[in-house]
Motif scaffolding. Sequence first.
Motif, mmCIF file in Angstrom:
data_model
loop_
_atom_site.group_PDB
_atom_site.id
_atom_site.type_symbol
_atom_site.label_atom_id
_atom_site.label_comp_id
_atom_site.label_asym_id
_atom_site.label_seq_id
_atom_site.Cartn_x
_atom_site.Cartn_y
_atom_site.Cartn_z
ATOM 1 N N MET A 161 0.811 -1.181 0.000
ATOM 2 C CA MET A 161 0.000 0.000 0.000
ATOM 3 C C MET A 161 0.864 1.258 0.000
ATOM 4 N N ARG A 162 1.973 1.181 0.742
ATOM 5 C CA ARG A 162 2.866 2.342 0.772
ATOM 6 C C ARG A 162 3.481 2.596 -0.584
ATOM 7 N N SER A 163 3.847 1.561 -1.282
ATOM 8 C CA SER A 163 4.468 1.737 -2.594
ATOM 9 C C SER A 163 3.478 2.376 -3.568
ATOM 10 N N LEU A 164 2.199 2.048 -3.448
ATOM 11 C CA LEU A 164 1.185 2.671 -4.309
ATOM 12 C C LEU A 164 1.083 4.165 -3.993
ATOM 13 N N MET A 165 1.142 4.513 -2.718
ATOM 14 C CA MET A 165 1.102 5.930 -2.340
ATOM 15 C C MET A 165 2.335 6.668 -2.856
ATOM 16 N N TYR A 166 3.501 6.021 -2.777
ATOM 17 C CA TYR A 166 4.725 6.637 -3.298
ATOM 18 C C TYR A 166 4.619 6.852 -4.807
ATOM 19 N N VAL A 167 4.107 5.881 -5.520
ATOM 20 C CA VAL A 167 3.966 5.990 -6.971
ATOM 21 C C VAL A 167 2.965 7.099 -7.319
ATOM 22 N N LEU A 168 1.830 7.140 -6.625
ATOM 23 C CA LEU A 168 0.845 8.191 -6.892
ATOM 24 C C LEU A 168 1.396 9.576 -6.556
ATOM 25 N N THR A 169 2.124 9.684 -5.467
ATOM 26 C CA THR A 169 2.737 10.964 -5.106
ATOM 27 C C THR A 169 3.765 11.374 -6.150
ATOM 28 N N PHE A 170 4.572 10.427 -6.580
ATOM 29 C CA PHE A 170 5.586 10.703 -7.602
ATOM 30 C C PHE A 170 4.927 11.143 -8.915
ATOM 31 N N LEU A 171 3.870 10.454 -9.313
ATOM 32 C CA LEU A 171 3.159 10.837 -10.546
ATOM 33 C C LEU A 171 2.493 12.213 -10.403
ATOM 34 N N THR A 172 1.984 12.498 -9.210
ATOM 35 C CA THR A 172 1.387 13.813 -8.973
ATOM 36 C C THR A 172 2.439 14.913 -9.077
ATOM 37 N N VAL A 173 3.607 14.662 -8.498
ATOM 38 C CA VAL A 173 4.692 15.648 -8.574
ATOM 39 C C VAL A 173 5.128 15.841 -10.023
ATOM 40 N N ILE A 174 5.265 14.748 -10.773
ATOM 41 C CA ILE A 174 5.651 14.836 -12.185
ATOM 42 C C ILE A 174 4.575 15.602 -12.966
ATOM 43 N N GLY A 175 3.312 15.288 -12.717
ATOM 44 C CA GLY A 175 2.221 15.989 -13.405
ATOM 45 C C GLY A 175 2.216 17.470 -13.078
ATOM 46 N N ALA A 176 2.412 17.827 -11.815
ATOM 47 C CA ALA A 176 2.450 19.237 -11.421
ATOM 48 C C ALA A 176 3.635 19.952 -12.047
ATOM 49 N N ALA A 177 4.777 19.267 -12.117
ATOM 50 C CA ALA A 177 5.957 19.871 -12.744
ATOM 51 C C ALA A 177 5.704 20.104 -14.228
ATOM 52 N N PHE A 178 5.089 19.130 -14.908
ATOM 53 C CA PHE A 178 4.776 19.293 -16.331
ATOM 54 C C PHE A 178 3.802 20.448 -16.532
ATOM 55 N N TRP A 179 2.779 20.535 -15.674
ATOM 56 C CA TRP A 179 1.798 21.615 -15.776
ATOM 57 C C TRP A 179 2.473 22.976 -15.563
ATOM 58 N N ALA A 180 3.332 23.069 -14.540
ATOM 59 C CA ALA A 180 4.019 24.328 -14.246
ATOM 60 C C ALA A 180 4.946 24.715 -15.404
ATOM 61 N N TYR A 181 5.631 23.746 -15.990
ATOM 62 C CA TYR A 181 6.524 23.989 -17.128
ATOM 63 C C TYR A 181 5.721 24.519 -18.316
ATOM 64 N N HIS A 182 4.574 23.897 -18.574
ATOM 65 C CA HIS A 182 3.717 24.304 -19.687
ATOM 66 C C HIS A 182 3.156 25.713 -19.450
ATOM 67 N N GLU A 183 2.695 25.988 -18.241
ATOM 68 C CA GLU A 183 2.154 27.304 -17.912
ATOM 69 C C GLU A 183 3.230 28.384 -18.008
ATOM 70 N N ASN A 184 4.457 28.040 -17.643
ATOM 71 C CA ASN A 184 5.554 28.997 -17.733
ATOM 72 C C ASN A 184 5.764 29.417 -19.194
ATOM 73 N N TYR A 185 5.755 28.475 -20.103
ATOM 74 C CA TYR A 185 5.946 28.815 -21.512
ATOM 75 C C TYR A 185 4.761 29.599 -22.070
ATOM 76 N N LYS A 186 3.549 29.278 -21.631
ATOM 77 C CA LYS A 186 2.390 30.061 -22.067
ATOM 78 C C LYS A 186 2.481 31.491 -21.552
#
Length: 114
Positions: free
Chosen positions: A1-26
């Motif tokens: 269960m912990r590994s699933l939380m780590y994976v979801l947190t990691f994917l959330t961080v990656i998604g937020a970073a991608f969103w922030a990168y995209h918004e910066n260029y816009k």
Amino acid sequence: MRSLMYVLTFLTVIGAAFWAYHENYKTQAALGEAQAVRAEIRDARARLAVLKAEWAYLNRPDRLRDLAEVNFDRLRLMPLQPDQFGRVDQVAYPKPPEVPITDPIEVSSAGANE
């Protein structure tokens, strides 16, 4: 269960970073467009200032007087005199045309709530 939380947190961080990168260029693109519009406005104001200066130069009274004298035989323009000007309240404006009333409507306040 912990590994699933780590994976979801990691994917959330990656998604937020991608969103922030995209918004910066816009945002950078929008700032560039705003700067281009400001430059166009600045250039238009400079052109307007030049046109106003040219208009003032071409409408000098002495120049217009000389042109009227040079072209008098063709245009029959009389030179401007101070007594040729009047006040606005001296202008006789035409009266507006009267529109005939063909179908009058009877209006009454009888029966209105008091």
